[in-house]
Motif scaffolding. Sequence first.
Motif, PDB file in Angstrom:
ATOM      1  N   GLY A 127      76.297  15.143   3.443  1.00  0.00           N
ATOM      2  CA  GLY A 127      75.914  16.200   4.320  1.00  0.00           C
ATOM      3  C   GLY A 127      77.086  17.110   4.659  1.00  0.00           C
ATOM      4  N   THR A 128      76.694  18.247   5.184  1.00  0.00           N
ATOM      5  CA  THR A 128      77.689  19.261   5.571  1.00  0.00           C
ATOM      6  C   THR A 128      78.493  18.779   6.781  1.00  0.00           C
ATOM      7  N   GLY A 129      77.811  18.092   7.715  1.00  0.00           N
ATOM      8  CA  GLY A 129      78.481  17.568   8.908  1.00  0.00           C
ATOM      9  C   GLY A 129      79.144  18.677   9.708  1.00  0.00           C
ATOM     10  N   SER A 130      80.460  18.564   9.934  1.00  0.00           N
ATOM     11  CA  SER A 130      81.201  19.571  10.699  1.00  0.00           C
ATOM     12  C   SER A 130      81.876  20.593   9.789  1.00  0.00           C
ATOM     13  N   GLY A 131      81.662  20.475   8.486  1.00  0.00           N
ATOM     14  CA  GLY A 131      82.183  21.476   7.555  1.00  0.00           C
ATOM     15  C   GLY A 131      83.663  21.328   7.231  1.00  0.00           C
ATOM     16  N   SER A 132      84.243  20.167   7.545  1.00  0.00           N
ATOM     17  CA  SER A 132      85.672  19.987   7.270  1.00  0.00           C
ATOM     18  C   SER A 132      85.936  20.020   5.757  1.00  0.00           C
ATOM     19  N   LEU A 133      85.226  19.164   5.023  1.00  0.00           N
ATOM     20  CA  LEU A 133      85.402  19.167   3.563  1.00  0.00           C
ATOM     21  C   LEU A 133      84.930  20.493   2.970  1.00  0.00           C
ATOM     22  N   SER A 134      83.828  21.040   3.494  1.00  0.00           N
ATOM     23  CA  SER A 134      83.268  22.281   2.920  1.00  0.00           C
ATOM     24  C   SER A 134      84.322  23.385   2.871  1.00  0.00           C
ATOM     25  N   GLU A 137      72.305  19.741   4.530  1.00  0.00           N
ATOM     26  CA  GLU A 137      72.426  19.036   5.813  1.00  0.00           C
ATOM     27  C   GLU A 137      71.042  18.941   6.431  1.00  0.00           C
ATOM     28  N   PHE A 138      70.576  17.706   6.758  1.00  0.00           N
ATOM     29  CA  PHE A 138      69.199  17.601   7.276  1.00  0.00           C
ATOM     30  C   PHE A 138      69.090  17.776   8.778  1.00  0.00           C
ATOM     31  N   HIS A 139      70.206  17.832   9.489  1.00  0.00           N
ATOM     32  CA  HIS A 139      70.195  18.049  10.939  1.00  0.00           C
ATOM     33  C   HIS A 139      70.226  19.567  11.171  1.00  0.00           C
ATOM     34  N   GLN A 140      69.125  20.093  11.777  1.00  0.00           N
ATOM     35  CA  GLN A 140      68.955  21.561  11.820  1.00  0.00           C
ATOM     36  C   GLN A 140      70.093  22.285  12.535  1.00  0.00           C
ATOM     37  N   GLN A 164      81.543  12.692  12.479  1.00  0.00           N
ATOM     38  CA  GLN A 164      82.784  12.201  11.875  1.00  0.00           C
ATOM     39  C   GLN A 164      83.163  13.194  10.789  1.00  0.00           C
ATOM     40  N   ILE A 165      84.443  13.365  10.533  1.00  0.00           N
ATOM     41  CA  ILE A 165      84.826  14.333   9.488  1.00  0.00           C
ATOM     42  C   ILE A 165      85.780  13.690   8.491  1.00  0.00           C
ATOM     43  N   LEU A 166      85.952  14.373   7.354  1.00  0.00           N
ATOM     44  CA  LEU A 166      86.958  13.946   6.385  1.00  0.00           C
ATOM     45  C   LEU A 166      88.263  14.658   6.690  1.00  0.00           C
ATOM     46  N   TYR A 167      89.386  13.933   6.516  1.00  0.00           N
ATOM     47  CA  TYR A 167      90.718  14.494   6.768  1.00  0.00           C
ATOM     48  C   TYR A 167      91.429  14.783   5.441  1.00  0.00           C
ATOM     49  N   ASN A 195      68.913  23.290   4.703  1.00  0.00           N
ATOM     50  CA  ASN A 195      68.543  22.344   5.749  1.00  0.00           C
ATOM     51  C   ASN A 195      67.409  21.462   5.226  1.00  0.00           C
ATOM     52  N   GLN A 196      67.769  20.369   4.542  1.00  0.00           N
ATOM     53  CA  GLN A 196      66.761  19.461   4.003  1.00  0.00           C
ATOM     54  C   GLN A 196      67.359  18.074   3.776  1.00  0.00           C
ATOM     55  N   ASP A 197      66.500  17.113   3.504  1.00  0.00           N
ATOM     56  CA  ASP A 197      66.940  15.737   3.247  1.00  0.00           C
ATOM     57  C   ASP A 197      67.305  15.616   1.774  1.00  0.00           C
ATOM     58  N   LEU A 247      79.044  13.231  -2.008  1.00  0.00           N
ATOM     59  CA  LEU A 247      78.114  12.662  -1.023  1.00  0.00           C
ATOM     60  C   LEU A 247      78.871  12.007   0.125  1.00  0.00           C
ATOM     61  N   ASP A 248      78.518  12.371   1.363  1.00  0.00           N
ATOM     62  CA  ASP A 248      79.017  11.691   2.567  1.00  0.00           C
ATOM     63  C   ASP A 248      77.809  11.500   3.476  1.00  0.00           C
ATOM     64  N   ILE A 249      76.954  10.552   3.078  1.00  0.00           N
ATOM     65  CA  ILE A 249      75.720  10.253   3.829  1.00  0.00           C
ATOM     66  C   ILE A 249      75.590   8.724   3.919  1.00  0.00           C
ATOM     67  N   PRO A 250      74.782   8.215   4.869  1.00  0.00           N
ATOM     68  CA  PRO A 250      74.703   6.759   5.039  1.00  0.00           C
ATOM     69  C   PRO A 250      74.113   6.013   3.834  1.00  0.00           C
TER      70      PRO A 250
HETATM   71  C1  SAM Z   1      79.768  12.075   8.311  1.00  0.00           C
HETATM   72  S1  SAM Z   1      78.911  13.565   8.325  1.00  0.00           S
HETATM   73  C2  SAM Z   1      79.679  14.506   7.018  1.00  0.00           C
HETATM   74  C3  SAM Z   1      81.022  15.060   7.424  1.00  0.00           C
HETATM   75  C4  SAM Z   1      81.587  16.053   6.447  1.00  0.00           C
HETATM   76  N1  SAM Z   1      81.925  15.429   5.188  1.00  0.00           N
HETATM   77  C5  SAM Z   1      82.823  16.724   7.041  1.00  0.00           C
HETATM   78  O1  SAM Z   1      83.927  16.548   6.479  1.00  0.00           O
HETATM   79  O2  SAM Z   1      82.704  17.429   8.050  1.00  0.00           O
HETATM   80  C6  SAM Z   1      77.382  13.117   7.585  1.00  0.00           C
HETATM   81  C7  SAM Z   1      76.336  14.198   7.690  1.00  0.00           C
HETATM   82  O3  SAM Z   1      75.320  13.904   6.765  1.00  0.00           O
HETATM   83  C8  SAM Z   1      74.083  14.278   7.318  1.00  0.00           C
HETATM   84  N2  SAM Z   1      73.064  13.509   6.579  1.00  0.00           N
HETATM   85  C9  SAM Z   1      72.846  12.168   6.636  1.00  0.00           C
HETATM   86  N3  SAM Z   1      71.862  11.823   5.780  1.00  0.00           N
HETATM   87  C10 SAM Z   1      71.447  12.967   5.174  1.00  0.00           C
HETATM   88  C11 SAM Z   1      70.449  13.261   4.211  1.00  0.00           C
HETATM   89  N4  SAM Z   1      69.680  12.295   3.687  1.00  0.00           N
HETATM   90  N5  SAM Z   1      70.286  14.548   3.807  1.00  0.00           N
HETATM   91  C12 SAM Z   1      71.081  15.528   4.324  1.00  0.00           C
HETATM   92  N6  SAM Z   1      72.039  15.299   5.251  1.00  0.00           N
HETATM   93  C13 SAM Z   1      72.219  14.041   5.677  1.00  0.00           C
HETATM   94  C14 SAM Z   1      74.211  13.927   8.804  1.00  0.00           C
HETATM   95  O4  SAM Z   1      73.324  14.685   9.584  1.00  0.00           O
HETATM   96  C15 SAM Z   1      75.684  14.283   9.065  1.00  0.00           C
HETATM   97  O5  SAM Z   1      75.803  15.584   9.573  1.00  0.00           O
END
Ligand code: SAM
Length: 309
Positions: A111-118, A135-138, A85-88, A161-163, A180-183
């Motif tokens: 997280g970095t996610g798809s890099g939209s906000l970045s 971003e923790f997903h390698q 999912q990304i931010l618009y 690349n870390q949690d 922050l955009d994490i669960p």
């Molecule tokens: C919704 S996406 C972020 C989208 C991003 N803001 C954008 O605009 O593209 C959330 C990301 O956070 C990462 N993530 C979730 N929990 C994390 C954590 N504890 N540490 C690092 N990254 C995490 C996920 O792998 C995912 O790629």
Amino acid sequence: MSFIKYGDTVKEGDTAIIFLGHESMFPVKVQDGGKTQTKYGVIRHSTDLIGKSYGSKVTCSKGGWVYVLHPTPELWTLNLPHRTQILYSTDISLITMMLELKPGSIVCESGTGSGSLSHAIIRTIAPTGHLYTVEFHQQRAEKAIEEFREHEVDHLVTVKNQDVCKNGFGVTNVADAVFLDIPSPWEAIGHAKLALKYEGGRICSFSPCIEQVQRTCLALQEHGFTEINTSEILLRVYNVRTVSLQIPDLGRAAEDDSTAAFDRGTQTDQDVPCVANLQQGTVQFKSGVPPREMVGHTGYLTFATKSLF
Ligand SMILES: C[S@@+](CC[C@H](N)C(=O)[O-])C[C@H]1O[C@@H](n2cnc3c(N)ncnc32)[C@H](O)[C@@H]1O
């Protein structure tokens, strides 16, 4: 402004946006000898793109034309390959303003996610700021590194690349702002506080659910953040169209009055053209109408301040 180092003309290696219309555009990696198919025919990169000014019209092989555009962060957001999912741009605009980002700002993101906000942050903090994004997903982290390199902004960003909840941002007391955009953002508030400058700074957390917001606000309070504030931003667009209405038949006298009223309208307000056709009994005018359906809730944006006092 586009990706920072891009010039006024298209060069080999650029990522350019091919614009067919507001609902139809896509990115291309410009390559000498490369070809791109569109519904208007082929675009030959060597002759049709390389050396052309960004913003110019490009004629395709079937005679139709497209625009070749700079990949601004706003256009990249609409065209990037989705890994998450990304931010618009609507949410991004409020985030940029409320985090007080500017050239030279140091920002931490996860997280970095798809890099939209970045990409939007990088454009705002250039040329002297820096983004630390975690971003923790390698594969997502690796893909982000590759895209930042391709877009020639890698000198402005460090991808880790870390949690973030366990290991934080990898920097201490340097950031002007944290996003922050994490669960589970509440688990990262302590690390965010540590990353922010000693004298303070701003934080924002994006969450789709109000239960996440509640836990984040409690964590912010526990860590001594002030000015805790949650907003939701909704974009309502208006489509401009010409509307034709029947003039009610109220008798001759009323008709004369309405003619006079329309005449006054057209004479005094040039921006609202109003054409009465009394023979057909209609009046035509421009109207701004919101669509029946619109993009609704994306997420809540919780902002707060780290202060010394
Ligand atoms: C919704 S996406 C972020 C989208 C991003 N803001 C954008 O605009 O593209 C959330 C990301 O956070 C990462 N993530 C979730 N929990 C994390 C954590 N504890 N540490 C690092 N990254 C995490 C996920 O792998 C995912 O790629």
